[in-house]
Design a protein around this motif. Structure first.
Motif, PDB file in Angstrom:
ATOM      1  N   MET A   1     -26.405  59.902   4.986  1.00 43.52           N
ATOM      2  CA  MET A   1     -25.811  58.724   5.580  1.00 43.52           C
ATOM      3  C   MET A   1     -26.663  58.272   6.765  1.00 43.52           C
ATOM      4  N   ALA A   2     -26.978  57.008   6.824  1.00 43.30           N
ATOM      5  CA  ALA A   2     -27.779  56.459   7.909  1.00 43.30           C
ATOM      6  C   ALA A   2     -27.046  56.569   9.241  1.00 43.30           C
ATOM      7  N   ASN A   3     -27.795  56.857  10.282  1.00 46.75           N
ATOM      8  CA  ASN A   3     -27.239  56.991  11.622  1.00 46.75           C
ATOM      9  C   ASN A   3     -27.705  55.804  12.467  1.00 46.75           C
ATOM     10  N   PRO A   4     -26.860  54.788  12.659  1.00 44.89           N
ATOM     11  CA  PRO A   4     -27.282  53.613  13.424  1.00 44.89           C
ATOM     12  C   PRO A   4     -27.641  53.937  14.866  1.00 44.89           C
ATOM     13  N   TRP A   5     -27.089  55.007  15.431  1.00 42.67           N
ATOM     14  CA  TRP A   5     -27.405  55.396  16.810  1.00 42.67           C
ATOM     15  C   TRP A   5     -28.827  55.916  16.908  1.00 42.67           C
ATOM     16  N   ALA A   6     -29.385  56.324  15.774  1.00 42.87           N
ATOM     17  CA  ALA A   6     -30.784  56.785  15.734  1.00 42.87           C
ATOM     18  C   ALA A   6     -31.692  55.687  15.199  1.00 42.87           C
ATOM     19  N   GLY A   7     -31.163  54.478  15.039  1.00 48.61           N
ATOM     20  CA  GLY A   7     -31.957  53.362  14.553  1.00 48.61           C
ATOM     21  C   GLY A   7     -32.089  53.301  13.044  1.00 48.61           C
ATOM     22  N   GLU A   8     -31.303  54.109  12.344  1.00 49.20           N
ATOM     23  CA  GLU A   8     -31.398  54.155  10.884  1.00 49.20           C
ATOM     24  C   GLU A   8     -30.534  53.084  10.228  1.00 49.20           C
ATOM     25  N   VAL A   9     -31.040  52.574   9.109  1.00 54.00           N
ATOM     26  CA  VAL A   9     -30.336  51.574   8.317  1.00 54.00           C
ATOM     27  C   VAL A   9     -30.461  52.010   6.857  1.00 54.00           C
ATOM     28  N   ARG A  10     -29.386  51.895   6.112  1.00 55.78           N
ATOM     29  CA  ARG A  10     -29.411  52.274   4.691  1.00 55.78           C
ATOM     30  C   ARG A  10     -29.662  51.051   3.839  1.00 55.78           C
ATOM     31  N   VAL A  11     -30.498  51.235   2.818  1.00 54.90           N
ATOM     32  CA  VAL A  11     -30.770  50.191   1.830  1.00 54.90           C
ATOM     33  C   VAL A  11     -30.725  50.841   0.454  1.00 54.90           C
ATOM     34  N   VAL A  12     -30.295  50.065  -0.531  1.00 53.10           N
ATOM     35  CA  VAL A  12     -30.270  50.555  -1.911  1.00 53.10           C
ATOM     36  C   VAL A  12     -31.352  49.805  -2.675  1.00 53.10           C
ATOM     37  N   ILE A  13     -32.264  50.574  -3.245  1.00 54.24           N
ATOM     38  CA  ILE A  13     -33.376  50.011  -4.022  1.00 54.24           C
ATOM     39  C   ILE A  13     -33.328  50.613  -5.412  1.00 54.24           C
ATOM     40  N   ASP A  14     -33.234  49.740  -6.399  1.00 51.54           N
ATOM     41  CA  ASP A  14     -33.106  50.171  -7.796  1.00 51.54           C
ATOM     42  C   ASP A  14     -31.990  51.199  -7.965  1.00 51.54           C
TER      43      ASP A  14
END
Length: 104
Positions: A1-14
């Motif tokens: 799971m992406a952690n927005p507090w660490a600057g992470e963003v989740r994306v779904v590709i294929d």
């Protein structure tokens, strides 16, 4: 799971989820890929909705690589990015915003 507090963003590709992050190395790679201007110029283009498709692609690739992905922009040419071009642009803008946000 992406952690927005660490600057992470989740994306779904294929259909596969990836966590993205603009690390210092990814930002340096992004700057080299852009070849002209600075990251501040890039941010201004996004803020003014004057960004190009190549700007979006460069930021998405940098974010993916910062998250550990080993692909290249050529790998994304035929990929299905969740949300299509608009989703990719939102992802790029969010990555830039997270990378340069000052923690509260």
């Amino acid at each position: 799971m992406a952690n927005p507090w660490a600057g992470e963003v989740r994306v779904v590709i294929d259909g596969v989820p990836h966590d993205c992050k603009l690390t210092l190395g990814a930002l340096a790679e992004l700057e080299a890929t852009l070849g002209t201007g600075s990251l501040l110029d890039l941010i201004r283009r996004f803020e003014g909705a004057a960004f190009s498709g190549s700007d979006v692609m460069a930021v998405v690739v940098a974010g993916l690589r910062g998250g550990g992905w080993t692909g290249t922009s050529a790998d994304l040419i035929t990929a299905d990015i969740a949300g299509g071009p608009v989703g990719a642009a939102k992802l790029a803008a969010t990555l830039l915003a997270h990378a340069f946000a000052v923690p509260e």
